[in-house]
Design an enzyme around this catalytic site. Structure first.
Site, short mmCIF file in Angstrom:
data_model
loop_
_atom_site.label_atom_id
_atom_site.label_comp_id
_atom_site.label_asym_id
_atom_site.label_seq_id
_atom_site.Cartn_x
_atom_site.Cartn_y
_atom_site.Cartn_z
N HIS B 219 22.52 63.45 -48.83
CA HIS B 219 21.59 62.72 -47.97
C HIS B 219 21.56 61.22 -48.25
O HIS B 219 21.63 60.43 -47.31
CB HIS B 219 20.19 63.31 -47.96
CG HIS B 219 19.43 62.80 -46.77
ND1 HIS B 219 19.62 63.26 -45.50
CD2 HIS B 219 18.57 61.76 -46.65
CE1 HIS B 219 18.91 62.57 -44.64
NE2 HIS B 219 18.25 61.65 -45.31
N TYR B 223 22.34 56.97 -46.26
CA TYR B 223 21.81 55.60 -46.39
C TYR B 223 22.87 54.65 -46.92
O TYR B 223 22.80 53.45 -46.68
CB TYR B 223 20.54 55.62 -47.24
CG TYR B 223 19.53 56.53 -46.61
CD1 TYR B 223 19.05 56.26 -45.34
CD2 TYR B 223 19.14 57.70 -47.22
CE1 TYR B 223 18.18 57.12 -44.69
CE2 TYR B 223 18.27 58.58 -46.60
CZ TYR B 223 17.81 58.29 -45.32
OH TYR B 223 16.97 59.14 -44.68
N HIS B 370 23.22 65.64 -33.69
CA HIS B 370 22.36 64.70 -34.44
C HIS B 370 23.19 63.68 -35.22
O HIS B 370 22.99 62.48 -35.10
CB HIS B 370 21.44 65.48 -35.38
CG HIS B 370 20.76 64.61 -36.38
ND1 HIS B 370 19.75 63.73 -36.05
CD2 HIS B 370 20.96 64.45 -37.71
CE1 HIS B 370 19.35 63.08 -37.12
NE2 HIS B 370 20.07 63.50 -38.14
N PHE B 371 24.12 64.19 -36.04
CA PHE B 371 24.76 63.20 -36.92
C PHE B 371 25.81 62.35 -36.20
O PHE B 371 26.23 61.33 -36.75
CB PHE B 371 25.28 63.82 -38.22
CG PHE B 371 26.41 64.81 -38.11
CD1 PHE B 371 27.67 64.41 -37.71
CD2 PHE B 371 26.22 66.13 -38.47
CE1 PHE B 371 28.72 65.30 -37.64
CE2 PHE B 371 27.27 67.04 -38.40
CZ PHE B 371 28.51 66.62 -37.98
N HIS B 372 26.16 62.72 -34.98
CA HIS B 372 27.00 61.78 -34.23
C HIS B 372 26.16 60.65 -33.65
O HIS B 372 26.71 59.62 -33.24
CB HIS B 372 27.78 62.51 -33.14
CG HIS B 372 29.02 63.16 -33.67
ND1 HIS B 372 29.03 64.42 -34.23
CD2 HIS B 372 30.31 62.70 -33.78
CE1 HIS B 372 30.26 64.71 -34.64
NE2 HIS B 372 31.05 63.69 -34.39
N ARG B 433 27.33 75.56 -34.97
CA ARG B 433 28.25 74.44 -35.17
C ARG B 433 29.52 74.98 -35.84
O ARG B 433 29.56 76.13 -36.29
CB ARG B 433 27.60 73.36 -36.04
CG ARG B 433 27.34 73.80 -37.46
CD ARG B 433 26.57 72.78 -38.28
NE ARG B 433 27.40 71.65 -38.66
CZ ARG B 433 27.22 70.95 -39.79
NH1 ARG B 433 26.24 71.27 -40.63
NH2 ARG B 433 27.98 69.93 -40.09
N ARG B 434 30.53 74.14 -35.89
CA ARG B 434 31.77 74.46 -36.61
C ARG B 434 32.38 75.78 -36.15
O ARG B 434 32.77 76.63 -36.96
CB ARG B 434 31.51 74.52 -38.12
CG ARG B 434 31.21 73.18 -38.72
CD ARG B 434 30.76 73.28 -40.15
NE ARG B 434 30.89 71.99 -40.85
CZ ARG B 434 30.43 71.75 -42.06
NH1 ARG B 434 29.80 72.68 -42.73
NH2 ARG B 434 30.59 70.57 -42.64
#
Lengths: 46, 544
Positions: B219, B223, B370-372, B433-434
Site C-alpha cells: 500500500h 504513495y 480502481h487502480f487504473h 479480476r485476473r
C-alpha cells in the site's frame, strides 16, 4: 491596486464550490453503494 | 547554473529512457489482455500467454516504469531546486546499473515463461529465482537513489542552516522516506521467504506471512507512485498554467501526513485473509480513511492554484477561470485529466477501505478498474505529461509531434473512462479480476458481463493508441528533435512569501520517528502473533 486587492488573491470561491460538489457526490456515491448494493446483498462482514 | 553545465542530466535521462521503454512494452501487453477478456479470438491467445502478459504488464508498469521515472524526477528535483550537482555520482550510476540489471533479470524470467506469478507474486505461486533476485536488485538500486537524494539535501543544508528545503525537494524527501520504510517489508519477504524458497533452500513457504509482508509494502507503494505526481501538481503545474501555488505550508503538511500515515494501512488489502484478528483489520481501515485527508487537501490546494492562474488571466466569475487554463498544453491537460480520474478513484478507494463493503468488491474487476484510475491515471498520466515538459529540458531538443502530445492525454482520459467504469460495474456484477476468459464457458451469469467487457476492450484500444502517441512523441523528440536553446526548469512560486526559517513540517527525522512508531503500533503485535501461530507451509505451485 495592492497585491491583496488583486482578484487572484481573493477567496477561492470557485475551488470551494468544486470541492464541495465533489464532497457531496463522494458521500452520495458511497452511501448509494452501501445502501443499494452492500446492504441489499445481506451486509456480510468478514 | 546553465542547463549544459548540469552534470547529472545524463543520469536523469538514463533513468527516464528505461521508464519510457518499460512503459512501451507494458502497454503492448495491456492491449492483448483487454481484447482477450472480451473473448476476442486473437492469434496465440491462450491462458498461458494471458497470465504471462498480465505479469509482465503489472511488473513493468507498476514496478519498473514508475520506479525509474521517479528516480529520474528525483535527481532532477534534487539538482535543480538546490542549484548544485547531486553528490556521489559514481554511486548514483552504480544504483542505476544495479536497478537495470535487476529489471532485466526479472523481465527475462517473465518473458521466458518461468515467472508467471503476477506483479503481486503471492506464494504459493512460484517463480524462477531470477524473478525474485532481480526485483530485489531493483529495490536495492532505488535505495541507492534514495540515499543520494537525502545526501543532496544534507550537503546543501550544511551551507544553509535553518532554511526549509524547496517544496519540490520536500516532496521528494517524503517520497524517499515512505519508500525506505515501505521496502523493509518486501525486502524481508524476499530475503527470508521467497528467495530461499525459490532456490530450494526451504521446502515450503508461509503464504499468509508473505502476504502480510507484501501488503506492508504494497500500500505505501501506492504513495511512492503518488507523491512524485503530487510534487508535479504542486510545484510544476501552477507555473506552467500561469499561476502560483495557493499555499506552500498546506503542501508541506500533505507530504508530512503521507510520511506518517502511508504504511500502517496494509491490512485493508487483507480483509478477506484468515489469521488476522478483526480488530487489527478495523484499526488499519480507520487509518486508511485518515489517509484520504491529505489527498482531499491536495485536491483543494491544487485546484485553488489553478483558480489563481485563471484569475491572473482576468477571470472573474465562479468557474470561468477553468476556461482560461491552457488545456492545450500537454502537461496541464495530463494533470487536469489525471486529477479528474483520480477523483473517481478516490471514491472507489473509500469503498475498498470499508471493512464490510470490501467484501462486495474483493478480487472482482472493480479492483482493476480502481487502480487504473489511481496508478494508471493519477500517476501514469501525470508522469506522461511530466515527460513532455521534462524531456525537452533535459535533452535541449524541441518537443516533436506536438499535435500527438496535445491529443494523447484526451485519448487516455476517454480510454480510461471506458475501461475503468465498465470494470467497476462488472465488478459489482460479480466478474472476478485476473481471468483469461470472461465468458466462463458460456455461463448465463457471465453472459450479463459481455457487453461491458466489450466496452472495456474499446477503452483498451483508446489507451493503446494513447500509449503509442506518447511513445512516438518521446522517441521523435529524443532521437530527432530540433536542437533548441536550453529551457529552464522552473518551479511554482507560492502566493504568500515562504518563511525563511524551517519549521516543524521540515523536521524529517521527527516525522520519520513518528511514522516508525505508528508502524510498530499497527504491525508489531499482529506480526508477533502470526509468528507464534501454528502455520502450515505450502509447496510451490506453477500453473504453466
Amino acid at each position: 491596486m495592492t497585491e491583496h486587492d488583486a482578484p487572484h488573491t481573493a477567496h477561492p470561491k470557485g475551488t470551494l464550490f468544486l470541492i464541495g460538489l465533489y464532497g457531496v457526490l463522494f458521500v452520495t456515491g458511497w452511501f448509494a453503494v452501501y445502501l443499494l448494493v452492500y446492504l441489499r446483498r445481506g451486509g456480510v462482514t468478514p | 547554473m546553465s542547463e549544459r553545465a548540469v552534470p547529472s542530466t545524463r543520469l536523469a535521462l538514463a533513468h527516464l529512457w528505461v521508464a519510457i521503454l518499460a512503459f512501451g512494452v507494458a502497454a503492448a501487453m495491456a492491449l492483448m489482455q483487454a481484447l482477450s477478456r472480451a473473448a476476442l479470438d486473437l492469434p496465440w491467445r491462450s491462458a498461458r500467454m494471458y497470465y504471462l502478459s498480465v505479469t509482465a504488464h503489472g511488473t513493468l508498469m507498476a514496478l519498473v516504469f514508475t520506479t525509474f521515472f521517479i528516480m529520474a524526477l528525483g535527481y532532477v528535483v534534487a539538482e535543480r531546486t538546490l542549484g548544485r550537482p547531486v553528490p556521489h555520482r559514481a554511486l548514483a550510476w552504480t544504483g542505476y546499473w544495479v536497478a537495470l540489471g535487476g529489471t532485466l533479470a526479472t523481465v527475462a524470467s517473465i518473458l521466458s515463461g518461468k515467472a508467471t506469478v503476477l506483479y503481486t507474486f503471492y506464494p504459493p505461486l512460484k517463480a524462477h529465482p531470477a524473478f525474485y533476485i532481480g526485483a530485489t536488485l531493483l529495490v536495492v538500486g532505488s535505495w541507492i537513489w534514495g540515499f543520494v537524494v537525502i545526501r543532496s539535501y544534507v550537503v546543501w543544508k550544511r551551507g544553509a542552516p535553518g532554511q526549509p528545503a524547496p517544496l519540490a525537494l520536500h516532496g521528494m524527501l517524503a517520497t524517499v522516506i515512505v519508500w525506505f520504510i515501505a521496502t523493509i517489508g518486501v525486502a524481508a519477504e524476499m530475503l527470508f521467504l521467497l528467495i530461499p524458497w525459490s532456490l530450494g533452500l526451504t521446502k515450503t513457504v508461509d503464504p499468509e506471512l508473505a502476504r502480510m509482508l507484501f501488503w506492508y509494502f504494497g500500500h505505501p507503494l501506492v504513495y511512492f507512485w503518488l507523491l512524485p505526481a503530487y510534487v508535479v501538481w504542486y510545484t510544476v503545474l501552477p507555473k506552467v498554467a500561469g499561476g502560483k501555488l495557493f499555499s506552500d505550508p498546506l503542501a508541506r503538511l500533505v507530504f508530512i501526513l503521507f510520511i506518517v500515515l502511508s504504511t500502517p494501512v496494509g491490512f485493508h488489502h487483507q480483509f478477506m485473509d484468515p489469521g488476522i484478528p478483526a480488530s487489527w483489520k478495523l484499526f488499519h481501515a480507520i487509518l486508511t480513511f485518515g489517509i484520504l485527508f491529505p489527498s482531499f487537501v491536495t485536491a483543494f490546494t491544487v485546484t485553488a492554484s489553478l483558480e489563481v492562474a485563471g484569475r491572473m488571466k482576468g477571470a472573474t466569475g465562479l468557474l470561468d477561470w477553468l476556461k482560461r487554463l491552457p488545456w492545450g498544453d500537454p502537461l496541464v491537460a495530463s494533470v487536469l485529466l489525471s486529477m479528474l480520474l483520480f477523483a473517481v478513484g478516490g471514491f472507489g478507494g473509500a469503498i475498498n477501505a470499508a471493512y464490510g463493503m470490501n467484501a462486495v468488491v474483493h478480487n472482482t474487476a472493480w479492483i482493476q478498474g480502481h487502480f487504473h484510475l489511481t496508478v494508471g491515471s493519477a500517476t501514469a498520466l501525470t508522469f506522461m505529461g511530466t515527460a513532455y515538459w521534462l524531456l525537452p529540458r533535459l535533452t535541449g531538443r524541441e518537443l516533436e509531434l506536438g499535435l500527438l502530445a496535445k491529443v494523447q492525454p484526451y485519448l487516455w482520459f476517454i480510454g480510461m473512462v471506458l475501461f475503468s467504469i465498465s470494470n467497476h460495474i462488472t465488478g459489482l456484477m460479480g466478474m472476478p479480476r485476473r481471468i483469461f476468459d470472461a465468458s466462463y464457458g458460456g455461463s448465463a451469469v457471465a453472459h450479463a458481463w459481455r457487453g461491458l467487457t466489450g466496452v472495456s476492450a474499446v477503452g483498451g484500444l483508446f489507451l493503446f493508441a494513447s500509449s503509442a502517441f506518447f511513445l512516438l512523441v518521446m522517441l521523435g523528440t529524443g532521437l530527432a528533435g530540433k536542437r533548441i536553446a536550453p529551457q529552464p526548469i522552473e518551479w511554482a512560486e507560492p502566493l504568500e512569501p515562504l518563511s525563511p526559517r524551517a519549521g516543524l513540517l521540515d523536521r524529517y527525522g521527527l516525522w520519520t520517528a513518528v511514522a516508525v512508531l505508528l508502524v510498530l503500533v499497527a504491525y508489531a503485535y499482529p506480526l508477533w502473533a502470526h509468528l507464534h501461530m501454528q502455520t502450515y507451509g505450502s509447496p510451490g505451485y506453477s500453473p504453466f
